[in-house]
Every structure is written in C-alpha cells, then in structure tokens.
Design a protein around this motif. Structure first.
Motif, short mmCIF file in Angstrom:
data_model
loop_
_atom_site.label_atom_id
_atom_site.label_comp_id
_atom_site.label_asym_id
_atom_site.label_seq_id
_atom_site.Cartn_x
_atom_site.Cartn_y
_atom_site.Cartn_z
N ARG A 17 -12.13 -37.99 27.84
CA ARG A 17 -11.71 -39.02 28.80
C ARG A 17 -10.19 -39.05 28.93
O ARG A 17 -9.65 -39.12 30.04
CB ARG A 17 -12.26 -40.38 28.38
N GLU A 18 -9.48 -38.98 27.81
CA GLU A 18 -8.02 -39.00 27.84
C GLU A 18 -7.48 -37.78 28.59
O GLU A 18 -6.59 -37.90 29.44
CB GLU A 18 -7.44 -39.03 26.42
N LEU A 19 -8.03 -36.60 28.28
CA LEU A 19 -7.52 -35.39 28.92
C LEU A 19 -7.84 -35.36 30.41
O LEU A 19 -7.05 -34.87 31.21
CB LEU A 19 -8.04 -34.14 28.23
N ALA A 20 -8.97 -35.92 30.82
CA ALA A 20 -9.30 -35.98 32.24
C ALA A 20 -8.24 -36.77 33.01
O ALA A 20 -7.85 -36.40 34.11
CB ALA A 20 -10.68 -36.60 32.44
N HIS A 21 -7.77 -37.86 32.42
CA HIS A 21 -6.72 -38.67 33.05
C HIS A 21 -5.36 -37.97 32.99
O HIS A 21 -4.62 -37.95 33.97
CB HIS A 21 -6.67 -40.05 32.41
N LEU A 22 -5.06 -37.38 31.84
CA LEU A 22 -3.80 -36.64 31.72
C LEU A 22 -3.74 -35.48 32.70
O LEU A 22 -2.69 -35.19 33.27
CB LEU A 22 -3.63 -36.10 30.30
N LYS A 23 -4.87 -34.81 32.90
CA LYS A 23 -4.91 -33.66 33.81
C LYS A 23 -4.43 -34.04 35.20
O LYS A 23 -3.68 -33.28 35.83
CB LYS A 23 -6.33 -33.10 33.87
N ILE A 24 -4.82 -35.20 35.70
CA ILE A 24 -4.41 -35.66 37.02
C ILE A 24 -2.89 -35.80 37.07
O ILE A 24 -2.23 -35.33 38.00
CB ILE A 24 -5.08 -37.01 37.37
#
Length: 108
Positions: A17-24
């Motif tokens: 979940r954290e990486l999905a947001h960071l990716k954006i």
C-alpha cells in the motif's frame, strides 16, 4: 511486502500500500525530470534508524508488488507525500493520512 529496486543498491522493502502511493509521487517527480530524496524509517526486524536515497531520472528504478491488484488510492495521502517531495527535505515516508469527510454545509 513490496520492493523498490533503485540502481545497483540494496532493494528497499516497503508495504504494498505504501509503495503504491509512493509510486504515484515518484513517477510524477521523475516525469518532470526533478531529482529529490526519499527517506524512511527502517522496519521492524532490521537495524534501527532510517535511510535516505537520492532519486534521479537517469537511475534505473523498478517497483515490484506482492499483491496482483493495485489498492484503492488515498488522494489525501498522495497530496501529503507530494507536498513533502516538493520540500527541501524530500519525501519522508509517513503513515497513511486518513481521509476526512468534507464538513457539511449548514442549510440556511
């Protein structure tokens, strides 16, 4: 647990979940050819402390996720991460910001 692969350094393990947001946020900054730092606290089970990496558009970057489906994104959290990305300190991975409902407008 998702993984951020950056250059030839050690992979960084972050929750999906954290990486999905960071990716954006990371993709937005790099698409604009902007360099910045990313900092995070070491997770439990690793030596204490925190790490920081310098992200630059010319360095290879790959995101891998354990979950096959992307999570629903929290726009308020993305905005918070983007705000920190635009600061002189760079992105500091912080806990998720819970979305707060808009206050009701009183009827007159």
């Amino acid at each position: 647990m998702a993984t951020l692969h950056y250059g030839s350094g050690d992979p960084v393990h972050i929750g999906d979940r954290e990486l999905a947001h960071l990716k954006i946020v990371i993709a937005t900054k790099l698409r604009r050819q902007e360099s910045f730092t990313l900092s995070w606290r070491h997770p439990e089970g690793e030596p204490g402390g925190r790490s920081t990496i310098w992200l630059h558009p010319s360095i290879p970057l790959r995101f891998t996720f354990d979950e096959p489906e992307p999570p629903q994104l929290n726009m308020q959290w993305i905005e918070e991460l983007m705000h920190s990305a635009n600061s002189s300190g760079g992105i500091m991975l912080v806990d998720e910001v819970l979305e707060t409902p808009e206050p009701a407008t009183p009827s007159v």
